[in-house]
Scaffold this motif. Structure first.
Motif, PDB file in Angstrom:
ATOM      1  N   GLY A 130      44.212  -6.651 -27.970  1.00 60.74           N
ATOM      2  CA  GLY A 130      43.148  -6.747 -28.756  1.00 60.74           C
ATOM      3  C   GLY A 130      42.946  -6.542 -30.087  1.00 60.74           C
ATOM      4  N   MET A 131      43.872  -5.715 -30.827  1.00 62.40           N
ATOM      5  CA  MET A 131      43.420  -5.383 -32.510  1.00 62.40           C
ATOM      6  C   MET A 131      44.517  -6.055 -32.906  1.00 62.40           C
ATOM      7  SD  MET A 131      43.557  -1.140 -31.556  1.00 62.40           S
ATOM      8  CE  MET A 131      43.683  -0.992 -33.260  1.00 62.40           C
ATOM      9  N   ASN A 132      43.576  -6.665 -34.437  1.00 62.29           N
ATOM     10  CA  ASN A 132      44.463  -7.029 -35.262  1.00 62.29           C
ATOM     11  C   ASN A 132      45.562  -6.332 -36.360  1.00 62.29           C
ATOM     12  OD1 ASN A 132      45.259  -9.528 -37.228  1.00 62.29           O
ATOM     13  ND2 ASN A 132      43.392  -9.642 -38.032  1.00 62.29           N
ATOM     14  N   PHE A 133      46.951  -6.837 -35.895  1.00 64.76           N
ATOM     15  CA  PHE A 133      47.065  -5.690 -37.618  1.00 64.76           C
ATOM     16  C   PHE A 133      47.789  -6.297 -38.624  1.00 64.76           C
ATOM     17  CE2 PHE A 133      51.000  -4.332 -38.733  1.00 64.76           C
ATOM     18  CZ  PHE A 133      51.649  -3.137 -39.297  1.00 64.76           C
ATOM     19  N   VAL A 134      46.960  -5.909 -39.477  1.00 64.61           N
ATOM     20  CA  VAL A 134      47.148  -6.418 -40.701  1.00 64.61           C
ATOM     21  C   VAL A 134      49.094  -5.926 -41.004  1.00 64.61           C
ATOM     22  CG1 VAL A 134      46.196  -7.097 -43.085  1.00 64.61           C
ATOM     23  CG2 VAL A 134      45.091  -7.097 -40.449  1.00 64.61           C
ATOM     24  N   LEU A 135      49.363  -6.826 -42.077  1.00 65.37           N
ATOM     25  CA  LEU A 135      50.872  -6.308 -42.701  1.00 65.37           C
ATOM     26  C   LEU A 135      50.084  -6.574 -43.865  1.00 65.37           C
ATOM     27  CD1 LEU A 135      53.416  -5.518 -43.192  1.00 65.37           C
ATOM     28  CD2 LEU A 135      53.538  -8.078 -43.149  1.00 65.37           C
ATOM     29  N   VAL A 136      50.831  -5.094 -44.445  1.00 68.45           N
ATOM     30  CA  VAL A 136      50.762  -4.825 -46.295  1.00 68.45           C
ATOM     31  C   VAL A 136      51.788  -4.736 -47.101  1.00 68.45           C
ATOM     32  CG1 VAL A 136      48.100  -3.941 -45.383  1.00 68.45           C
ATOM     33  CG2 VAL A 136      49.784  -1.910 -45.661  1.00 68.45           C
ATOM     34  N   LYS A 137      51.865  -4.822 -47.988  1.00 59.03           N
ATOM     35  CA  LYS A 137      52.891  -4.018 -48.614  1.00 59.03           C
ATOM     36  C   LYS A 137      53.060  -2.563 -49.203  1.00 59.03           C
ATOM     37  CE  LYS A 137      53.032  -8.636 -48.949  1.00 59.03           C
ATOM     38  NZ  LYS A 137      52.499  -8.758 -48.186  1.00 59.03           N
ATOM     39  N   HIS A 138      52.040  -2.337 -49.018  1.00 58.93           N
ATOM     40  CA  HIS A 138      52.513  -0.248 -49.733  1.00 58.93           C
ATOM     41  C   HIS A 138      51.603   0.543 -48.048  1.00 58.93           C
ATOM     42  CE1 HIS A 138      52.626   3.297 -51.704  1.00 58.93           C
ATOM     43  NE2 HIS A 138      53.488   3.322 -51.809  1.00 58.93           N
ATOM     44  N   GLU A 139      51.905   0.905 -47.748  1.00 64.01           N
ATOM     45  CA  GLU A 139      51.139   1.694 -46.668  1.00 64.01           C
ATOM     46  C   GLU A 139      49.633   3.157 -47.676  1.00 64.01           C
ATOM     47  OE1 GLU A 139      55.404   2.001 -44.718  1.00 64.01           O
ATOM     48  OE2 GLU A 139      54.131   2.657 -47.483  1.00 64.01           O
ATOM     49  N   ASN A 140      49.805   2.826 -48.622  1.00 67.56           N
ATOM     50  CA  ASN A 140      48.776   3.617 -49.035  1.00 67.56           C
ATOM     51  C   ASN A 140      47.530   2.518 -49.360  1.00 67.56           C
ATOM     52  OD1 ASN A 140      47.558   5.810 -50.932  1.00 67.56           O
ATOM     53  ND2 ASN A 140      47.128   4.465 -52.653  1.00 67.56           N
ATOM     54  N   ALA A 141      47.910   0.493 -49.775  1.00 67.21           N
ATOM     55  CA  ALA A 141      46.781   0.264 -49.708  1.00 67.21           C
ATOM     56  C   ALA A 141      46.196   0.009 -48.008  1.00 67.21           C
ATOM     57  CB  ALA A 141      47.185  -1.602 -49.923  1.00 67.21           C
ATOM     58  N   GLY A 142      47.100  -0.153 -47.267  1.00 58.77           N
ATOM     59  CA  GLY A 142      46.638   0.315 -46.212  1.00 58.77           C
ATOM     60  C   GLY A 142      45.287   0.873 -45.663  1.00 58.77           C
ATOM     61  N   GLY A 143      45.697   1.881 -46.199  1.00 60.57           N
ATOM     62  CA  GLY A 143      45.161   3.377 -45.959  1.00 60.57           C
ATOM     63  C   GLY A 143      43.444   2.527 -46.157  1.00 60.57           C
ATOM     64  N   PHE A 144      43.514   1.959 -47.542  1.00 57.67           N
ATOM     65  CA  PHE A 144      42.410   2.215 -48.341  1.00 57.67           C
ATOM     66  C   PHE A 144      42.273   0.599 -47.291  1.00 57.67           C
ATOM     67  CE2 PHE A 144      43.472   5.065 -51.595  1.00 57.67           C
ATOM     68  CZ  PHE A 144      42.858   5.237 -51.493  1.00 57.67           C
ATOM     69  N   MET A 145      42.341  -0.070 -47.005  1.00 55.36           N
ATOM     70  CA  MET A 145      41.976  -1.647 -46.127  1.00 55.36           C
ATOM     71  C   MET A 145      41.426  -0.876 -44.797  1.00 55.36           C
ATOM     72  SD  MET A 145      44.425  -4.239 -46.237  1.00 55.36           S
ATOM     73  CE  MET A 145      43.207  -5.688 -46.282  1.00 55.36           C
ATOM     74  N   ALA A 146      41.822  -0.134 -44.394  1.00 56.94           N
ATOM     75  CA  ALA A 146      41.198   0.560 -42.939  1.00 56.94           C
ATOM     76  C   ALA A 146      40.340   1.724 -43.468  1.00 56.94           C
ATOM     77  CB  ALA A 146      41.647   1.972 -42.304  1.00 56.94           C
ATOM     78  N   GLU A 147      39.868   2.497 -44.385  1.00 55.70           N
ATOM     79  CA  GLU A 147      38.719   2.751 -44.996  1.00 55.70           C
ATOM     80  C   GLU A 147      38.086   1.618 -45.104  1.00 55.70           C
ATOM     81  OE1 GLU A 147      36.240   4.797 -48.277  1.00 55.70           O
ATOM     82  OE2 GLU A 147      38.775   4.987 -48.185  1.00 55.70           O
ATOM     83  N   GLY A 148      37.953   0.647 -45.655  1.00 62.04           N
ATOM     84  CA  GLY A 148      36.991  -0.432 -45.893  1.00 62.04           C
ATOM     85  C   GLY A 148      36.505  -1.072 -44.581  1.00 62.04           C
TER      86      GLY A 148
END
Length: 538
Positions: free
Chosen positions: A39-57
């Motif tokens: 039930g977790m939504n996996f969000v595809l990003v364009k760079h792992e760095n951005a993915g980590g900051f999205m996770a923080e947000g």
């Protein structure tokens, strides 16, 4: 049957995690499938760095640990910056990496290196997943990520562990530890009680640990009841409504603000440090008060920074200490009889007023604060604009201005805004970013388009690394490597499926920002400012 990946995903879900961010590789396909199935939504990003900051947000929005997923080798290496940011900025981030099985790694070396060795200096703990111990490993990892000062934990997951069926017994719950503790009785507590009870000019400085504890309401009540002015770090903005007369705003990187705040702090006869971690502060905050100053440090962890001296250290959550101190002081005991904090607040307002000619970065921030609703969440990238915005932008509540304030890394504002809006889904979100910072993460505009969320991006365009250029001139060095050409950001926004517009006046900005609030997709407000617009600004 249950796979190892199923247990890992199930434990994350039990801890409240509902989103994971990252870029897939063949080594993490089983993990992705299990995250999706639970039930977790996996969000595809364009760079792992951005993915980590999205996770923080997302963590700032709902309180659940962030989850970042990366494949082996280059995927893990790409995330080093955001993992270091989580380490210094106290962000509970679970970093899952795929890896080849140990037996294969002995002879198969393509893309293979020791992820744990790379990451151990910048995580609270690093685990290598093992069948038969996944439940206890996940309990440990989540507890460590959230305990004390939150931070990142790394879990290396071999392909075989993720994909193989297991009969391991596991619980689909997470037994979170209680938050905070009461101060221990003893001489340190007695000293603190005596100092605060007698103080004529108490002042408080609060920071990230108080935010993570959720101490805003208690700190606000305490400051109002005993008329204690509050200074915060940038992370602590909003612990007391910054529109309140006792709120002296954020501090940390502005010499101009320091020039008003540090003399007031040194005039105090009782300085309360409430979850204040000086990792956010510039060098002016090293030994900012006299060695014999009366300083009470309320901290959830052992402080080893060496940045300043204290009179009494109370290892405790913030609220139990404030309750004890409050019982020892008469609410009618007057504070700051000569009104010095109010004078400093007026001086700060004047120091960070809009530009007299009607246009510049200060006017941009003042104009947008006037347009954007009170519940707006602002994010700020690193650079000159962030320092000025952090002094101007007033937050009624904590976590309403998100930034990288300990590591101070660029490329964070846009994904922080995206992650918060995606997870919380209600509050307006605006990202403040310099033109160089936006160039770093332009690819995430396509992620923003695909998510269909209305993030507003305000980019300050001066075709220069303004803060570095200021430092070059300040040290009488030549202008080298800080200037670049102007990108047509409105055209870029349109190409990525959003709306973009050039802004050259406060009237245009007010109109366009109001329209952006009504738009379903993202908007880029490209505000042209002059070269050296930040001279003397902060």
């Amino acid at each position: 049957m249950t796979t190892g990946a199923d247990i890992i995903a199930g434990k994350l879900f039990a801890a409240g995690c509902r989103h994971a961010f990252g870029i897939p590789g063949g080594e993490v396909l089983a993990l992705m499938q299990s995250l999706d199935q639970v039930g977790m939504n996996f969000v595809l990003v364009k760079h792992e760095n951005a993915g980590g900051f999205m996770a923080e947000g997302g963590w700032h929005a709902d309180g659940a640990p962030g989850v970042l997923l990366a494949t082996l080798g280059p995927g893990a290496a790409n995330a080093v910056n955001v993992i270091a940011n989580a380490w210094q900025d106290r962000v509970p981030l679970v970093f899952l990496t795929g890896c080849v099985d140990q037996g294969e790694a002995e002879s198969y070396t393509h893309q293979v290196f020791d992820h744990q060795q790379l990451l151990r200096p910048i995580v609270k703990a690093s685990f290598s997943a093992r069948l038969g111990a996944l439940d206890v490993m996940m309990e440990k990892a989540l507890a460590i990520a959230l305990d004390g000062q939150p931070g990142p934990v790394h879990i290396d997951v071999p392909i075989r562990v993720a994909e193989m069926e297991t009969e391991e017994k596991w619980s689909n719950t997470f037994r979170s530890a209680p938050v905070g503790s009461a101060p221990a009785a003893g001489s340190e507590l007695e000293t603190a009680i005596d100092l605060f009870a007698k103080a004529e000019r108490p002042i408080a400085i609060a920071g990230v640990d108080a935010v993570n504890e959720g101490a805003s309401a208690g700190i606000s009540e305490f400051c109002r009841k005993f008329r204690v002015p509050l200074v915060t770090s940038y992370k602590g903005k909003g612990l007391l409504d910054e529109n309140h007369s006792l709120a002296l705003g954020g501090a940390g990187l502005s010499p101009k603000a320091d020039g008003h705040l540090l003399p007031l702090i040194n005039a105090s006869d009782c300085i309360l440090l409430l979850g204040y971690d000086p990792i956010e502060m510039r060098i002016n905050w090293r030994d900012p008060w006299n060695a014999d100053a009366n300083v009470i440090d309320v901290t959830p962890v052992l402080r080893t920074h060496g940045m300043h001296s204290v009179s009494a250290t109370l290892r405790s959550a913030t609220m139990p200490v404030l309750n004890v101190l409050g019982e020892a002081r008469d609410p009618e005991h007057r504070s700051w009889e000569n009104g010095e904090p109010a004078k400093v607040r007026q001086e700060l307002d004047a120091a960070f007023a809009p530009e007299q000619d009607g246009w510049g970065p200060g006017t941009v921030f003042h104009t947008l604060r006037g347009v954007m609703p009170a519940d707006t969440v602002a994010t700020a990238d690193s650079g000159a604009h962030r320092i000025l915005a952090s002094q101007i932008w007033r937050c009624p509540l904590p976590r309403q201005m998100l930034q990288s304030s300990a590591l101070c890394t660029m490329g964070c504002a846009v994904p922080l805004a995206m992650g918060h809006r995606l997870v919380e889904g209600v509050s307006p979100v605006i990202a403040f970013v310099g033109d160089a910072g936006l160039e770093m993460c332009l690819g995430e505009l396509s992620t923003l388009r695909d998510l269909k969320i209305p993030v507003i991006i305000c980019v300050l365009v001066d075709t220069s690394l303004a803060l570095i250029e200021l430092k070059q001139r300040g040290s009488q060095r030549p202008n080298v490597g800080v200037d670049f050409g102007e990108t047509d950001f409105p055209a870029v926004a349109q190409a990525y499926g959003g709306h973009g517009v050039w802004i050259d006046s406060a009237d245009d900005l007010q109109r366009e920002a109001a329209q952006a609030l009504e738009r379903d997709g993202f908007t880029v407000l490209a505000c042209r400012i002059s070269r050296r617009a930040y001279d003397g600004a902060f």
